[in-house]
Structures are given as structure tokens and as C-alpha cells.
Design an enzyme around this catalytic site. Structure first.
Site, short mmCIF file in Angstrom:
data_model
loop_
_atom_site.label_atom_id
_atom_site.label_comp_id
_atom_site.label_asym_id
_atom_site.label_seq_id
_atom_site.Cartn_x
_atom_site.Cartn_y
_atom_site.Cartn_z
N GLY A 41 0.71 -1.37 0.12
CA GLY A 41 0.08 0.00 0.00
C GLY A 41 0.97 1.40 -0.03
O GLY A 41 0.67 2.30 -0.82
N THR A 42 2.02 1.45 0.91
CA THR A 42 2.56 2.42 0.80
C THR A 42 3.45 2.82 -0.30
O THR A 42 3.26 3.96 -0.95
CB THR A 42 3.69 2.27 2.10
OG1 THR A 42 3.06 2.18 3.32
CG2 THR A 42 4.76 3.36 1.79
N ASN A 77 -8.02 4.76 7.76
CA ASN A 77 -7.30 3.76 8.49
C ASN A 77 -7.67 3.69 9.87
O ASN A 77 -7.61 2.67 10.72
CB ASN A 77 -5.93 3.45 8.23
CG ASN A 77 -5.07 4.81 8.28
OD1 ASN A 77 -5.54 5.81 7.86
ND2 ASN A 77 -4.18 4.55 8.98
N GLN A 137 -8.07 -0.16 3.15
CA GLN A 137 -8.95 -0.49 4.20
C GLN A 137 -10.43 -0.96 3.69
O GLN A 137 -11.06 -1.63 4.68
CB GLN A 137 -9.18 0.72 5.21
CG GLN A 137 -7.97 1.08 6.12
CD GLN A 137 -7.49 -0.10 7.02
OE1 GLN A 137 -8.05 -0.91 7.32
NE2 GLN A 137 -6.07 0.15 7.38
N THR A 146 12.12 -7.90 -10.43
CA THR A 146 11.57 -9.28 -10.57
C THR A 146 10.29 -9.47 -10.10
O THR A 146 9.97 -9.11 -8.96
CB THR A 146 12.59 -10.31 -10.19
OG1 THR A 146 13.79 -9.94 -10.65
CG2 THR A 146 12.07 -11.70 -10.34
N CYS A 203 1.42 2.10 12.04
CA CYS A 203 2.50 2.62 11.14
C CYS A 203 3.24 3.52 11.59
O CYS A 203 4.20 3.97 11.29
CB CYS A 203 2.16 2.92 9.73
SG CYS A 203 0.95 1.60 8.74
#
Lengths: 416, 416
Positions: B71-72, B178, B217, B275, B363
Site C-alpha cells: 500500500g505504501t 484507516n 481499508q 523481478t 504505521c
């Protein structure tokens, strides 16, 4: 048909011991490592343990290990991170110890004019994860020197020495090349950079240049002790050492000031935001531990196989060109060019016979361009276009190589 | 002691069906998805299938799904990527379809002066993965409007309408917050942005602003159809929907020109090098499929539990403040402030009784600062400092909530 996989430089299967090590972390120890409760603490502890394991293996301290999503991200963080820190834009989410020193007048915030004060040295045959960021910085005004590589695929430290300037902020040279496997004199370059910094002790830039090495290909076969190597930044990832894909680290020597490029919750000492991927970090640490403990025995096993294969192939098909130094290369790497053929065509023909290998870097194989690595050795486009990379692994046997030898010469004969 | 885990907004355990779906991809289908041989093709096929699965669930086309590390990173890519594309720095490794249009004189390459031409709108209570990139851009000269949020935790679309300017390149508003779980009127905002773009049809900026939403969320509970929502960019990750950590995607609507921030092998339509992490992508797609298929039944199950918990708690401890709208919030989210207590202290005391919950965003819980989300609602620092987030999940039962109710009121009574 039984497959013979010979593209271990592209990626490796996950070792069963690694899969096993990761298992508890999917649904049992699954907490967010930043959580203040038991589930969080257990995850944080496992993450910390992974960091300690890795740090020990490279002679570093745990807080010098920054987990990332892989080799490419680590390389980008090293290059962009050094450049941005030099530019003096203080990162929003970094912690005190890692913040950029803002000497007014020396590291101004700014655009193209300020960037032009800085200089980066790298080589023509680096991975695109280093080259493309360097090119991007060049567009923004940075000066970049792309060093020539010897015909044997080895960078001459004297060339680096001659290119150093007081405004050089970063030197990035890979430990072992991903296409031809040639091993670079990293420790020697590390020493001369240290000397250069000392000779500049009176300048405000005396902490520059930082020395970065991409050690992704080397991690399974060479000594990665950062103090012996004299590096400030080092990239390693999981996918080349029988660990999971999607995880890597950047070693950042204490005192090396780089800026984060992914901002948010301030994880990883403020240098890489995002919920910590504990499961992958645990698996990666396990894979790295196994790879380093087995690297000597694997090297001893593979080196004669490599030399046997090259010798036999040369005997069978004399026109073949071996790319890169015959001995100063990774024990698992064979890279040849077969004049008059196309590398992709060969890969496809070998695939039909159950053999998986590649033309060079898997990461750019979508583009069908001649290998920039082979071109950097001073070879022609024809040689660069006809290169074939065969990279052995833990399961590779002499029998498999004999099968490849027979089929490869058979295909080339058909082709001629 | 049996643990009661109530921090599903921080992260979720991996669903056994997801673990199962990933299993073949560790050591069997392990190839590099860029490889031209069978092992590569099989990996590529699985990756493509994951992309198709996800695309279908949100009403998108497969090539609009860009896999990232979470997400970040997706949020960073949306914000920095839009800003950088607007600045006209053509990405080194993007493919034709995604390249920045370089209208000379309008998108010049440059520094602070050029950045000052551009404007971004976001809200004060976004995740730090959006806010910090915005702050970083501000330092580099961009204009950023951080919109006020209503006391109920809902953004007023009228505020966005009033803030739009011809030079606005991006509007970023999260789908569900969130910390407090409040659901934003994304479809309504999407419509007014579309209208605004149409009204500017004669300007060279008429394709702006792009509309981004962080739906991490929301993904387990709400409809994520990008056309109904009218978004151009959307972030979703695995770790909040019982998928693996370390993987997410950014939806990028065709024609939306953003620049990559991780450069290298040109994977993911040139927008995200590295990759491909096939195993995690497969697991993520599976988790997303399950989450979306079960979202209505889960919502129906959790909504009464949420309301029951809040009602009971209010009855037991009248001084409690519910943060955010009582109904326009995720069915699994309870966020309260207990005046006179400290959120962290409560988390630790509940932990000792076998209950895992948090003060807010995991976070940033390392930093012990008052929640920027609760402050954005216009609350005092005391309220922001005493917030407690309880987020339910698939295993949460009424019995567990009763246990929490008893213990929470017990702790508060002891405290008073």
C-alpha cells in the site's frame, strides 16, 4: 520431459528449509511489527532476529540493514538516496541519526543548477536497476561517468581512481556481473576510495564518495564482509539465493546519509516506509545463512563443472566466444556467444529440448535488445545478439551438462 | 491465555486458502516471469491470471493493474508518479503507451519554479503514505491543499470543488480512513472531478486532475469498481485482506500518465521495475477474490456487532467519545477516545488481558504522537492522545467482544 533449469542468475527456486522457516509467519506470527501488543512484539522480534542474522553474515550492525522489496529497489535507494541526500532535501520521515546534514550553501535545496555540482561514477555494464537511475539523475543535471569495462569483463580500479573528483558523491560497481559473472575488484576499489576521502579531509565533501556494490549475484558464492570490501552501501536480494522473491536489503553503513524514496510510516530506520514483510525477511535471512554457509562447497563443486563445460563446448564448436574472464567469474556462470545465431532463437530451441537458459538479463529480455553488458566489453552487435547465459545451481549435475552439450552442438550444427 | 486479536486494520493473518494458492509457486512454478522458456512462461501465465482476477473485481483491464510491494509504495507511486509526470521528466524505462506527453513550454523539465505551477489536493487525515509524499513535493515547490475533514470524519465534496484549480494535477482522498473507518463519498468526488475536467476542455491541462483513492481499508467491505467510483488511480494491498504482506497494486486508468519511481528492467508496463513477485501476486489475487466475494456477508455479520459494542460501551462508560460517524464507517471499525487515559497505556493494559488492539495507525505507533486523524476532526490533543482503535475480523465473535467490554470497563474503573 524432465527439465534442466540453467537460469539460476535469473532466479532460483525457494529452498525447502526457507519455505519451512517462513511457515509460522503466515497465519500464526502474523502481527504488524509496529504493534505494541504481543502479536506485534513477536513479529518485531522475528524481524529483528532476521536483521541480526544478516548483519552477522556481512560483518555489519543490525541497524545498518534496511529491508526492501528486492534488488532493484535496493539499487534505486542507493543511487537516488545518495543523490537526494547530497542535494540536501531532508527526508520527511527519517529519524535523527539518518538525517541529512544541511551545511548551508553547500547542500542547497534546488534544481538543475545544484544537481550539476555533483558527480556519480558507475560502469557501462551495471544492472539496469543502477544504470536507469543514473540516467534519470543525468537528465536532472547530475554528472555521471559510465566507465569502460575491460574486454575480459573486469573494471580497472585505475579507471575509477582517475575519474574521482571532489564532487563525486557515489561510486557504484557491481560485485559480480549478472550476465557474464565476472568478479570485480571491490576490495581494491574500496581501498582507493577510502584513500581518496582521506586525502580530501579538508573539504566539506570529505565524506564522499559513498561506495555502493550490487552483490545480488555474488551472495551465493563470495565473501560479503562489508569491511573487507570497504563498501558503504550494498544490495542483496532473496530471489537469487533460493530465498523468496519480493525481498532484499540495502546495507547502509552508519554515518552514510541517504534519503528514503518510499515515504510513510517511517519503518526501517526511517529509510523505507511500509508494513514490514516479516515472513519474507525471515525467509530471506534463512536463505542467506544457507547460501553463505554452503558457498565454499558449492563453489568447489561448480567451478570444475563450469570449466569442464566451457572446455568441452570449445572443443565441439570452436567458433564459440566465451564472454568474460575465464576464471575471474562466478563458479556457476557460463556466458558464450555463438556467431551466426540469435540468442533468443537458441533459448527457444533449447527450451524445446527441456533446457532453460537465457540470453542475458531476464530483467530486460522483454525488450529483445542486444546485451548492453556484452557491448560494454567492446564486442560487436553480432556477438552481443548471439549471447547465451547458462547459470548452474544446487541441483546441476555433470549428466545434465553433458545433455546440454550434446543438444547445444546438435542445434548449432542444424543451424549451420 | 487465548488471545483476542482486534487490530485487523493493522494487518490480518493469511487465509489458509491463500497460503494454499501460493504453495506451488515457491519451488515448483518459481521461474522468472520474464524468462522465455517454460519455467518463465508458466510464471508469467500465473502472474497474468492474477492480474485478470484483480482487474475483473474492480471493473478494470488487466494492463491497468500495476503490482507493487504494498500500500505504501502504491500510494507513493500515485502521488510522486503523477507529480513527476506532470513535471515532464520522461521516465527512463516506461513503454510507449505510458509515456509523458511533452508539450513544449507546458511541461518543462525543471526545478522549483516549474513545480510551483502545479497543485495537489488531499486531506488532513490521509495515511502518511500519501501525506508524507505530498509534504515532500511541497518542499520542492508544489502547492498542496490539505483539506479540513468534518467532525464526523467525512470529507465534504464541496470543499474539494472549491479547491480545484486548472493547475491541480492530483486529488487524493482515501476510501475509508484507516484509524476511524469513516467512508468517504468517493463516487461523488469522482463525478465532480470529471465535470471539472470537462469544463476545462479547452485547456492543455484538461486531463487533470487525476483522482486517486487509497482503498486498502475498504477492500474487505466495499465495492471497489473503479468506474462507479470514477477514480483514475487506486491503491489496494494484501496485508489488510488476509493476503500476504509485501504486495499491493496501483490501479492506473488507461491514459493516466504517471512516471515510475523504481527504475530498472521495465516490468509492470514500465511503471515498476523489479523481478515480478509471482507467488505474492497469486496469493494477493486469491485473497482479494475471497474478500470481495465475502464482503457483503461479512459486513452484515459485523455491522450489528460493531453497533452492539459501541452501544454497550457507551452505556457502561458514558464519558467515552466515539471518533468518526457512527454509521458511515467500516463495519469492523470501532474507534473511541477515553478522556483522562492514554491510548498506549490502554493498549498495554488490554494486551496483558489477552486483547490486541491499537491506538491508531500501526504505521506510526513507534512515534507516540497524538493521532493526526483525530486531530483533523477538530478534537483536542487529549482526545487524540486517548484514542483506541478496535478493528474486528473474520474470527471476531460476540463472546470475544463481551470479554473486551468487561475488561475495558474494568480497566477504566481501576484507572479512575
Amino acid at each position: 520431459m524432465k527439465r534442466i533449469y540453467l537460469d539460476h542468475a535469473a532466479t532460483t527456486p525457494v529452498d525447502p528449509r526457507v519455505e519451512e522457516a517462513m511457515r509460522p509467519f503466515w497465519a500464526d506470527v502474523f502481527g504488524n511489527a509496529s504493534g505494541l501488543y504481543e502479536e506485534g512484539r513477536r513479529a518485531k522480534e522475528a524481524l529483528g532476529q532476521a536483521r541480526v542474522t544478516i548483519a552477522k553474515l556481512i560483518g555489519a550492525k543490525p541497524d545498518e540493514i534496511i529491508f526492501t522489496s528486492g534488488g532493484t529497489e535496493s539499487d534505486n535507494l542507493a543511487v537516488f538516496g545518495s543523490a537526494r541526500a547530497a542535494m540536501g532535501t531532508p527526508p520527511s520521515s527519517s529519524k535523527p541519526g539518518f538525517e541529512t546534514s544541511k551545511k548551508p550553501g553547500f547542500f542547497p535545496l534546488g534544481g538543475v543548477e545544484e544537481a550539476a555540482r555533483f558527480h556519480i561514477i558507475t560502469t557501462k555494464f551495471e544492472h539496469h536497476a543502477v544504470l536507469h537511475p543514473c540516467e534519470e539523475l543525468e537528465k536532472r543535471g547530475f554528472n555521471v561517468t559510465y566507465l569502460e569495462v575491460g574486454g575480459d569483463g573486469i573494471v580497472d580500479p585505475e579507471n575509477i581512481k582517475r575519474s574521482l573528483r571532489p564532487e563525486t558523491v557515489l561510486v557504484s560497481v557491481m560485485y559480480a556481473n549478472n550476465e557474464i559473472g565476472t568478479i570485480q575488484p571491490i576490495a581494491e576499489i574500496g581501498k582507493l576510495i577510502k584513500k581518496y576521502r582521506i586525502s580530501n579531509f579538508s573539504l566539506p565533501t570529505s565524506h564522499f564518495p559513498y561506495f555502493h556494490t550490487d552483490a545480488c549475484q555474488a551472495a551465493g558464492y563470495l565473501d560479503l564482509n562489508v569491511n573487507k570490501l570497504g563498501v558503504d552501501l550494498m544490495t542483496v536480494n532473496g530471489s537469487k539465493i533460493y530465498g523468496p522473491k519480493g525481498v532484499g536489503f540495502l546495507y547502509v553503513r552508519r554515518g552514510t546519509k541517504i534519503s528514503p524514496q518510499i515515504l510513510g510510516g517511517g519503518q526501517e530506520m526511517g529509510l523505507r516506509a511500509g508494513t514490514e514483510t516479516v515472513t519474507l525477511a525471515v525467509g530471506f535471512a534463512k536463505a542467506f545463512e544457507i547460501a553463505q554457509s554452503e558457498r565454499e562447497s558449492e563453489s568447489n563443486r561448480l567451478t570444475p563443472l563450469r570449466d569442464y563445460f566451457i572446455e568441452q563446448l570449445m572443443k565441439k564448436i570452436p567458433k564459440i566466444v566465451l564472454n568474460g574472464h575465464p576464471i575471474k567469474r562466478l563458479p556457476n556462470n557460463i556466458n558464450i556467444s555463438i556467431p551466426g545465431t540469435g540468442g533468443e532463437e537458441m533459448v527457444i530451441r533449447l527450451d524445446a529440448r527441456g533446457i532453460a537458459c537465457s540470453t542475458g538479463s531476464a530483467c530486460s529480455s522483454e525488450f529483445s535488445e542486444p546485451s548492453h553488458v556484452i557491448l560494454a566489453l567492446g564486442q560487436s552487435r553480432e556477438i552481443a545478439n548471439s549471447s547465451l547465459r547458462i547459470t548452474m545451481g544446487r541441483n546441476t549435475t555433470k549428466e545434465a551438462l553433458d545433455y546440454v552439450l550434446d543438444n547445444l552442438s546438435d542445434i548449432i550444427k542444424q543451424h549451420d
